[in-house]
Design an enzyme around this catalytic site. Structure first.
Site, PDB file in Angstrom:
ATOM      1  CB  SER A  88      44.634  71.618  31.880  1.00 49.98           C
ATOM      2  OG  SER A  88      43.853  70.485  32.134  1.00 49.98           O
ATOM      3  CE  LYS A 106      41.018  75.297  29.688  1.00 53.22           C
ATOM      4  NZ  LYS A 106      41.848  74.584  30.692  1.00 53.22           N
ATOM      5  CB  SER A 115      41.289  70.913  29.604  1.00 53.17           C
ATOM      6  OG  SER A 115      41.746  71.905  30.531  1.00 53.17           O
TER       7      SER A 115
END
Length: 495
Positions: A182, A83, A158
């Site tokens: 997330s 990420k 996310s």
């Protein structure tokens, strides 16, 4: 099926076994992943940066170690991606925000350094909601990410890029972060395994902060074994993070096959009281029935303060975000507005140009909650609710070993479906947020499909019992199997 398709279809465990037998090289795996990214990511949008040269050099080093009989462990030579919230030395790190566009960190974050030390091959940086603020990946400042199961739908957020890249067979393992769900929400929406460790189990050093008392890095994989292997590499004490626990790290792979016999599975009544789509509820209850068949006992429990979780979370998280994001002022960090006439205007213009709508919304909410006259009424009260939520779990774990239920009220929703109503978007995390408020470990494991879309079962455990969670998840996976590869990407054009 091409040879590259056959390679990218492997799980991390299967790829590692081939490397161990030397029937496949790290270079072959890496080239297959790079080809898959080139062929599919124009439609998925999982990657923000692809580091092909870095990856091929790391793969060559891994192959040399394998040839010398000096393989470092199960991750040596395995292509992974991160990420874009993790600092990576010499590789751009944006947090999905224009305010950090062009930022190249001088150092690796701790989890990144540990993956590199384990021999993992870094393929690139993955898409996310800006500063990890979102549940659909539509808040990325650069491009939306799409769900490989249905390109018209969100992969969740996310850590949407982290889950979508796995489902699209672009990579064998990824790291995400989980502040309110997330990791678990995208894992559920994309049919992969995602683990949010106990707060303090994995160092946050070198992970760009959103809400410091809630953020926790964690792994995603196609199988439970994959997530366990990644956690094994990144968990443990870090002097650079004073909130990181010095507690010894368990052997997450050694006990995976112990099964579910004798396990006490707590089923909270509040997680099944309305608002849950029938197809999701049916798959979750099927998973619970599977545990019973495997010798586990279902225990009815109550988490009475979970109804206040969303409200408490969006006061605490936004208050911490308003503090953390204050550093992006155009002076020390991030985008600097040009042509301004004074310091105040520099602050205002740099932030106005650099932040997207969702960070601005959360900064204003958090600043209001912390302002004089409102602190006791909002922030302090939210912290008291947080304590009550943790006590609910403490009481539940007197009667059960894990808590089980849905990850989200429904499967992946359509892109744009909830962007006009922030409250509806926030409610996507209604079942995951309490785990973060209580600082507990949580996991999503695939448990079936509804309407052709994946459904995840959420398991929440006692503090630092990641090994127990992984064992419970593996018992279910052994019965139901991992989610199959999505068909939407291969042969389907852009939506």
């Amino acid at each position: 099926m091409t040879a590259d398709d056959e390679l990218t279809g492997l799980s991390l465990r299967q790829a590692s076994e081939r490397l161990e037998r030397r029937s496949t090289s790290s270079r072959q795996l890496t080239e297959a992943c790079l080809a898959r990214i080139a062929a599919t990511d124009g439609r998925v949008g999982a990657f923000l940066t692809v580091t092909a040269e870095v990856a091929l050099a790391a793969a060559a080093a891994a192959d040399a170690r394998a040839a010398a009989g000096a393989r470092l462990g199960p991750l040596d030579g395995i292509p992974v991606a991160l990420k874009d919230l993790y600092l990576t030395a010499g590789i751009p790190t944006t947090a999905g925000s224009r305010i950090l566009e062009g930022f190249v960190p001088p150092v690796d974050g701790t989890a990144v350094a540990r993956l590199r030390a384990a021999g993992a091959v870094l393929l690139g940086k993955l898409n996310l909601d800006e500063f990890a603020m979102g549940s659909s990946n539509e808040n990325s400042a650069f491009k939306p990410c799409r769900n490989p199961w249905d390109l018209a739908r969100t992969p969740g957020g996310s850590s949407g890029g982290s889950a979508a890249a796995l489902a699209a067979r672009q990579v064998y393992g990824t790291l995400g972060t989980d502040t309110g769900g997330s990791i678990r929400l995208p894992a559920s929406f994309c049919g992969v395994v995602g683990l949010k460790p106990t707060y303090g189990r994995v160092s946050r050093s070198g992970v760009i902060a959103f809400a410091s008392s809630l953020d926790q890095p964690g792994p995603l994989g196609r199988e439970v074994w994959d997530a366990a292997a990644l956690l094994q590499a990144i968990a443990g004490r870090d002097p650079a993070d004073q909130t990181c626990s010095s507690r010894p790290v368990d052997d997450y792979l050694g006990g995976l096959e112990r099964g579910a016999r004798g396990l006490r599975v707590g089923v909270p009544a509040e997680w099944f009281q309305g608002g849950l789509e029938p197809g999701v509820e049916a798959q979750v209850r099927r998973a619970l029935a599977t545990y019973q068949r495997l010798g586990a006992t279902l225990v009815d429990i109550s988490l009475p303060h979970s109804r206040y979780g969303i409200g408490a979370y969006y006061l605490i998280a936004t208050a911490e975000a308003s503090s953390n994001l204050a550093r992006y002022d155009g002076v020390r960090f991030g985008h600097r507005a040009a042509g301004v006439r004074g310091l105040k205007e520099l602050y205002e213009e740099s932030r106005a140009q650099g932040f997207g709508a969702e960070p601005k919304r959360r900064i204003m909410l958090g600043t209001y909650a912390l302002s004089a006259g409102y602190y006791d009424a909002y922030y302090l009260r939210a912290q008291k609710v947080r304590t009550l939520i943790r006590r609910d779990f403490d009481a539940a774990f007197q009667r059960c070993d894990v808590v089980a239920g849905p990850v989200a009220p429904g499967p992946a929703f359509r892109l744009g479906e909830k962007t006009g109503d922030p409250l509806q978007m926030y409610l996507a995390d209604i079942f995951t947020i309490t785990c973060n408020l209580a600082a507990l470990p949580g996991l999503s494991v695939p448990c079936g499909l509804t309407g052709g879309l994946p459904v995840g079962l959420q398991l929440v455990g006692r503090p630092f019992d990641e090994a127990g969670l992984l064992t419970a998840a593996r018992a279910l996976e052994r019965e139901l199997g991992p989610a199959p590869a999505p068909a939407a990407l291969d042969g389907a054009g852009p939506p």
